[in-house]
Design a protein around this motif. Sequence first.
Motif, PDB file in Angstrom:
ATOM      1  N   TYR A 123      27.902 -54.776 -34.968  1.00  0.00           N
ATOM      2  CA  TYR A 123      26.940 -55.021 -33.889  1.00  0.00           C
ATOM      3  C   TYR A 123      27.147 -56.407 -33.280  1.00  0.00           C
ATOM      4  O   TYR A 123      27.184 -56.564 -32.054  1.00  0.00           O
ATOM      5  CB  TYR A 123      25.521 -54.881 -34.443  1.00  0.00           C
ATOM      6  N   CYS A 126      30.384 -56.497 -31.157  1.00  0.00           N
ATOM      7  CA  CYS A 126      30.161 -55.919 -29.817  1.00  0.00           C
ATOM      8  C   CYS A 126      29.318 -56.863 -28.963  1.00  0.00           C
ATOM      9  O   CYS A 126      29.547 -56.991 -27.749  1.00  0.00           O
ATOM     10  CB  CYS A 126      29.470 -54.571 -29.942  1.00  0.00           C
ATOM     11  N   ASP A 127      28.359 -57.531 -29.597  1.00  0.00           N
ATOM     12  CA  ASP A 127      27.506 -58.465 -28.876  1.00  0.00           C
ATOM     13  C   ASP A 127      28.315 -59.654 -28.349  1.00  0.00           C
ATOM     14  O   ASP A 127      28.052 -60.147 -27.250  1.00  0.00           O
ATOM     15  CB  ASP A 127      26.391 -58.950 -29.806  1.00  0.00           C
ATOM     16  N   TRP A 146      29.870 -51.278 -24.019  1.00  0.00           N
ATOM     17  CA  TRP A 146      29.761 -52.153 -25.189  1.00  0.00           C
ATOM     18  C   TRP A 146      28.311 -52.334 -25.614  1.00  0.00           C
ATOM     19  O   TRP A 146      28.031 -52.495 -26.809  1.00  0.00           O
ATOM     20  CB  TRP A 146      30.412 -53.493 -24.889  1.00  0.00           C
ATOM     21  N   ARG A 149      27.491 -49.299 -27.673  1.00  0.00           N
ATOM     22  CA  ARG A 149      28.105 -49.427 -29.000  1.00  0.00           C
ATOM     23  C   ARG A 149      27.308 -50.371 -29.891  1.00  0.00           C
ATOM     24  O   ARG A 149      27.056 -50.084 -31.070  1.00  0.00           O
ATOM     25  CB  ARG A 149      29.535 -49.926 -28.866  1.00  0.00           C
ATOM     26  N   SER A 150      26.925 -51.510 -29.334  1.00  0.00           N
ATOM     27  CA  SER A 150      26.211 -52.505 -30.146  1.00  0.00           C
ATOM     28  C   SER A 150      24.875 -51.950 -30.632  1.00  0.00           C
ATOM     29  O   SER A 150      24.522 -52.118 -31.804  1.00  0.00           O
ATOM     30  CB  SER A 150      26.005 -53.787 -29.337  1.00  0.00           C
ATOM     31  N   TYR A 153      25.369 -49.432 -33.524  1.00  0.00           N
ATOM     32  CA  TYR A 153      25.562 -50.083 -34.827  1.00  0.00           C
ATOM     33  C   TYR A 153      24.257 -50.720 -35.318  1.00  0.00           C
ATOM     34  O   TYR A 153      23.971 -50.719 -36.521  1.00  0.00           O
ATOM     35  CB  TYR A 153      26.659 -51.141 -34.732  1.00  0.00           C
TER      36      TYR A 153
END
Length: 287
Positions: A123, A126-127, A146, A149-150, A153
Amino acid sequence: ACPSPAWRDAVRRGRVEEDRAVLPRCLEKLGGEGTEGPPSLRLSSRAAQYACSLLGHALQRHGASPELQKQIRQLEGHLSLGRKLLRLGNSADALESAKRAVHLSDVVLRFCITVSHLNRALYFACDNVLWAGKSGLAPHVDQEKWAQRSFRYYLFSLIMNLSRDAYEIRLLMEQESSAGSRRMKGSGGGGVPGGIELGGPGGPGTPGGGLPQLALKLRLRVLLLARVLRGHPPLLLDVVRNACDLFIPLDKLGLWRCGPGVVGLCGLVSSILSILTLICPWLRLKP
């Protein structure tokens, strides 16, 4: 006689070295060091961001001027970008925590905590990519992809945290129930574990008392759960904090739309509880 220049230079160098030694200790007391920023600053900016989200929702509902709403949204965006900057390097911390969790003796705790930290590391990674895109360092980054995705997670990490909480609650309830049974046998009295009496309609032996007896058992379980949580404040705080955080990725991923007001309120409550565990370390759930 006046001190010589060489003596003054030596004193000055000694003070500089002393200041260099004191600075890391001060940063450690604040809760962090380096590019990650102290946890107190990160949590304060998180609380401010979600407070802005809640305030913006309230202003919109009460018909505030569009200019004021725009300023609040801009402030929220700046706080979000600042938080991403403060979280640079947190992936490495999460991986280190995962490595430590691998050595836990309890299999369930080892699995839940390790998987949670691994998802947190992904996480944060991605952040960091999102921060690079929003700050202009990587302008061609697909920020929506993105971000999804973050939050995915983040959601997995929270599910693991709540699973760990549920497991610990189950263990504590079994211990409390066993201790109540031993106390009851030792005193030779009736009732149920924990000292809660079974008397009244729907008790054992009452004709046709199937449904009332089920309701009584459920009530006793709820009372036992309340007693366990009341006796373990760190666990109670962790459950409430993770439950509040859960609404954030659910809303962002579109799995359960709860609106910016609920997200802001839950994020603010979670941030306040995190700050409380920072002020009172004994309220932090361990391991």
